[in-house]
Scaffold this active site. Structure first.
Site, short mmCIF file in Angstrom:
data_model
loop_
_atom_site.label_atom_id
_atom_site.label_comp_id
_atom_site.label_asym_id
_atom_site.label_seq_id
_atom_site.Cartn_x
_atom_site.Cartn_y
_atom_site.Cartn_z
N ASP A 89 0.84 -1.20 0.00
CA ASP A 89 0.00 0.00 0.00
C ASP A 89 0.87 1.25 0.00
O ASP A 89 1.99 1.23 0.52
CB ASP A 89 -0.91 -0.02 1.25
CG ASP A 89 -2.10 0.92 1.08
OD1 ASP A 89 -2.29 1.47 -0.03
OD2 ASP A 89 -2.83 1.10 2.07
N GLY A 90 0.33 2.33 -0.59
CA GLY A 90 1.01 3.62 -0.53
C GLY A 90 1.60 4.09 -1.86
O GLY A 90 2.30 5.11 -1.89
N ASN A 91 1.31 3.39 -2.95
CA ASN A 91 1.83 3.80 -4.25
C ASN A 91 1.33 5.21 -4.63
O ASN A 91 2.10 6.04 -5.11
CB ASN A 91 1.37 2.85 -5.36
CG ASN A 91 1.96 1.46 -5.20
OD1 ASN A 91 2.89 1.27 -4.43
ND2 ASN A 91 1.43 0.50 -5.94
N ARG A 135 0.19 7.71 -2.68
CA ARG A 135 0.80 8.78 -1.86
C ARG A 135 2.26 9.00 -2.25
O ARG A 135 2.74 10.14 -2.29
CB ARG A 135 0.70 8.42 -0.37
CG ARG A 135 -0.63 8.82 0.24
CD ARG A 135 -0.88 8.12 1.54
NE ARG A 135 -1.30 6.72 1.32
CZ ARG A 135 -1.37 5.80 2.27
NH1 ARG A 135 -1.03 6.11 3.51
NH2 ARG A 135 -1.77 4.59 1.99
N TRP A 136 2.94 7.96 -2.56
CA TRP A 136 4.35 8.08 -2.97
C TRP A 136 4.44 8.97 -4.21
O TRP A 136 5.29 9.86 -4.29
CB TRP A 136 4.91 6.68 -3.28
CG TRP A 136 6.36 6.63 -3.68
CD1 TRP A 136 7.42 6.49 -2.85
CD2 TRP A 136 6.89 6.73 -5.01
NE1 TRP A 136 8.59 6.50 -3.57
CE2 TRP A 136 8.29 6.65 -4.90
CE3 TRP A 136 6.32 6.90 -6.28
CZ2 TRP A 136 9.14 6.71 -6.02
CZ3 TRP A 136 7.16 6.96 -7.39
CH2 TRP A 136 8.56 6.86 -7.24
N ARG A 141 -0.62 9.12 -10.11
CA ARG A 141 -0.70 7.90 -9.29
C ARG A 141 -0.15 6.68 -10.03
O ARG A 141 0.48 5.80 -9.43
CB ARG A 141 -2.16 7.65 -8.87
CG ARG A 141 -2.67 8.67 -7.87
CD ARG A 141 -4.15 8.41 -7.53
NE ARG A 141 -4.34 7.07 -6.99
CZ ARG A 141 -4.21 6.74 -5.70
NH1 ARG A 141 -3.89 7.67 -4.83
NH2 ARG A 141 -4.42 5.51 -5.31
N THR A 154 -11.18 -6.27 -4.64
CA THR A 154 -12.51 -6.16 -5.27
C THR A 154 -13.05 -4.73 -5.11
O THR A 154 -13.85 -4.27 -5.91
CB THR A 154 -13.52 -7.16 -4.63
OG1 THR A 154 -13.34 -7.14 -3.20
CG2 THR A 154 -13.28 -8.57 -5.11
N ASN A 190 -11.08 -2.05 -5.26
CA ASN A 190 -10.28 -1.13 -6.08
C ASN A 190 -10.93 -0.81 -7.43
O ASN A 190 -10.55 0.16 -8.10
CB ASN A 190 -8.86 -1.67 -6.32
CG ASN A 190 -7.99 -1.61 -5.08
OD1 ASN A 190 -7.12 -2.45 -4.87
ND2 ASN A 190 -8.21 -0.60 -4.22
N ARG A 206 -12.05 2.80 -8.26
CA ARG A 206 -11.12 3.88 -8.60
C ARG A 206 -11.41 4.40 -10.02
O ARG A 206 -12.05 3.70 -10.81
CB ARG A 206 -9.69 3.37 -8.51
CG ARG A 206 -9.32 2.99 -7.09
CD ARG A 206 -7.86 2.72 -6.93
NE ARG A 206 -7.58 2.40 -5.53
CZ ARG A 206 -6.38 2.36 -5.00
NH1 ARG A 206 -5.31 2.63 -5.74
NH2 ARG A 206 -6.21 2.08 -3.72
N ARG A 246 1.97 -4.97 6.18
CA ARG A 246 1.25 -3.91 5.47
C ARG A 246 2.08 -2.65 5.52
O ARG A 246 2.52 -2.23 6.59
CB ARG A 246 -0.13 -3.65 6.07
CG ARG A 246 -0.85 -2.56 5.26
CD ARG A 246 -2.32 -2.44 5.51
NE ARG A 246 -2.91 -1.52 4.54
CZ ARG A 246 -4.17 -1.50 4.17
NH1 ARG A 246 -5.00 -2.36 4.70
NH2 ARG A 246 -4.61 -0.62 3.29
#
Ligand code: IPE
Ligand code: IPE
Ligand code: MG
Length: 484
Positions: free
Chosen positions: A272-274, A276-277, A285, A318, A320, A323, A432
């Protein structure tokens, strides 16, 4: 508990040569087990080996393999009469004992064999001698099974000397002796010591190592499979020495040591966090997902180097699908690209690929890439499992529907058979990233007793050092699983 590997241990030269020879052949008959080890035997069965107990059971003209334990001259004669093509892997140490027994017998001496009377090696040696009953103070020849306990052989020879005039050629083989001596050295050190011997319960030299450890005052344990190992309670042992019998494959030894040192067998990661990175860098994104994919290729490599057998990653839930279309399409394209790219070279690295999730939700292009990779890697032992369009609730619901269709009464054990990857053991550890403290619908059934590790690192920033921190943290935990 400290884990110490006892050296030397494991495969001796004779067994190694026999296995190497056997693995080069196909569809061959083998008299008795090649070695007393189920892992090796199962591997040979998969290569089409047929194991027979009697030489008469090998059809005329076929190829038969004699094991490292050797066979009697009578068996050789029958093989010649039946025009069998013989491949002989008898260990040279065993051949030496045969020769000594034959020489004693030819000289008219009664021969005493020290060993297990029902062991293939002893039966083979017995075929070399004429049965003669020894009389007190008569000259006798003494030989020993090569995998006896060296001290026990010495004691029994001295005992026999009280009654007979003994000519002995009763050395256990060098490999057996070296392994027994190494156990004795380990046991001589102070502290609460235990010895774990890895090997099959039917292996004579394995049992001897257990006996040697017990005689030296250590607590001794034996395990032939990981399941057996998992059931052992090592109690208050402070230092556990690990050794193995001469027929135990080294890869099982490595797996067992990793298990003891608490390397998780199955690691699962919520990457997780792609997003925000990427945002923090003023990027789109999608660029975060590309960076995340690079991290994943590294993590797969790092896990391989650490002996982690199963790695499951959460790539797309499921939920996601909610988005924006652009991000979803970008991710689906990235998946196809990753599965086809060299970065995750599954065949080269001998990694089995599997997907868990709802395949019906995916494009035919993605499904085709998944199926092709699953098929071309299905025989590899290390596994990489990627969850796409995966939801823990969806998996349970899909399993319930499948179970209802099958009409089978459900228990916790049978329910597992309807999950997406029923044969994969539950995750030991779930990591996580990105500082979120929730499961987000990941492996709900399978993680009932998994340990969790959370890190603030965003997934594209996840490093090898962070992985090692997670593993070290996991190794310190005491997994009670509901017990005390
Ligand atoms: C995880 O990163 C990757 C997927 C869910 C596909 P995110 O895309 O969830 O990144 P954040 O949580 O928005 O930072
Ligand atoms: C979980 O991450 C799913 C994946 C890593 C694929 P999310 O970013 O989708 O989860 P939430 O929305 O933060 O719970
Ligand atoms: Mg997220």
């Amino acid at each position: 508990m400290r884990i110490e590997v006892i050296e030397p241990h494991g495969l001796c030269a004779g067994v190694n040569a026999a296995i190497a020879c056997a693995l080069r052949l196909r569809d061959v008959y083998c008299l008795h087990g090649l070695v007393h080890n189920e892992i090796v035997i199962d591997e040979l069965k998969a290569l089409g080996y047929r194991f027979v107990e009697r030489i008469e059971d090998v059809p005329e003209g076929e190829t038969v393999l004699f094991s490292a334990h050797g066979v009697s001259p009578q068996v050789r004669e029958i093989a010649a009469r039946r025009r069998l093509h013989v491949i002989d892997t008898t260990c040279p140490f065993v051949t030496r004992v045969h020769r000594a027994a034959r020489d004693f017998s030819d000289r008219g001496l009664p021969v005493i064999i020290l060993g297990d009377s029902d062991h293939a090696e002893v039966k083979g040696i017995a075929g070399e001698i004429k049965p003669r009953r020894p009389r007190a103070s008569q000259r006798v020849g003494v030989v020993a099974q090569t995998t006896m306990d060296a001290d026990e052989v010495a004691a029994r020879v001295s005992e026999l000397r009280k009654t007979y005039e003994v000519e002995a050629m009763a050395d256990v083989c060098t490999a057996t002796k070296e392994r027994q001596d190494a156990v004795k050295r380990f046991c001589a050190a102070p502290g609460s010591r235990g010895v774990l011997v890895l090997g099959s319960g039917t292996s004579a030299n394995t049992k001897r190592l257990v006996a040697v450890a017990e005689r030296c005052g250590a607590r001794a344990f034996r395990a032939g499979t990981l399941d057996e190992l998992e059931r052992i309670d090592f109690g208050d042992v402070e230092t556990l020495g690990v050794t193995s019998g001469a027929s135990t494959p080294e890869r099982f030894f490595d797996e067992a040591v990793k298990f003891l040192r608490h390397v998780p067998r199955h690691l699962a990661i919520i990457m997780d966090g792609n997003g925000r990175w990427a945002m923090r860098r003023g990027k789109r994104r999608g660029e975060g997902h590309v960076a995340g994919a690079r991290t994943l290729a590294n993590v797969l490599r790092w896990c391989g180097a650490r002996g982690i057998r199963y790695l499951t990653v959460y790539a797309f839930s499921t939920e996601n699908w909610k988005r924006p279309k652009e991000e979803v399409d970008g991710l689906m394209n990235l998946f196809v690209k990753m599965l086809r790219s060299k970065a995750l070279d599954f065949v080269h690295n001998k990694v089995r690929f599997r997907m868990i999730g709802r395949r019906g939700d995916l494009s035919s292009r993605l499904n085709a890439a998944i199926t092709r990779l699953e098929e071309s890697t299905r025989n590899f032992k290390r596994e990489f499992i990627v969850a796409i369009s995966y939801g823990g609730r969806a998996e349970i619901v899909d399993a319930v529907n499948a179970a209802m269709r099958a009409g089978e009464p459900i228990t916790e054990e049978t329910f597992r058979n309807y999950l997406y990857a029923p044969d994969v053991p539950d995750p030991d550890l779930v990591i996580r990233t990105s500082g979120e403290l929730r499961t987000s619908n990941f492996l709900l059934w399978e993680t009932a007793y998994s340990e969790y590790y959370f890190t603030d690192a965003l997934w594209p920033d996840f490093t090898e050092a962070e992985l090692d921190r997670a593993l070290a943290d996991y190794a310190k935990r005491h997994r009670r699983k509901g017990g005390t």
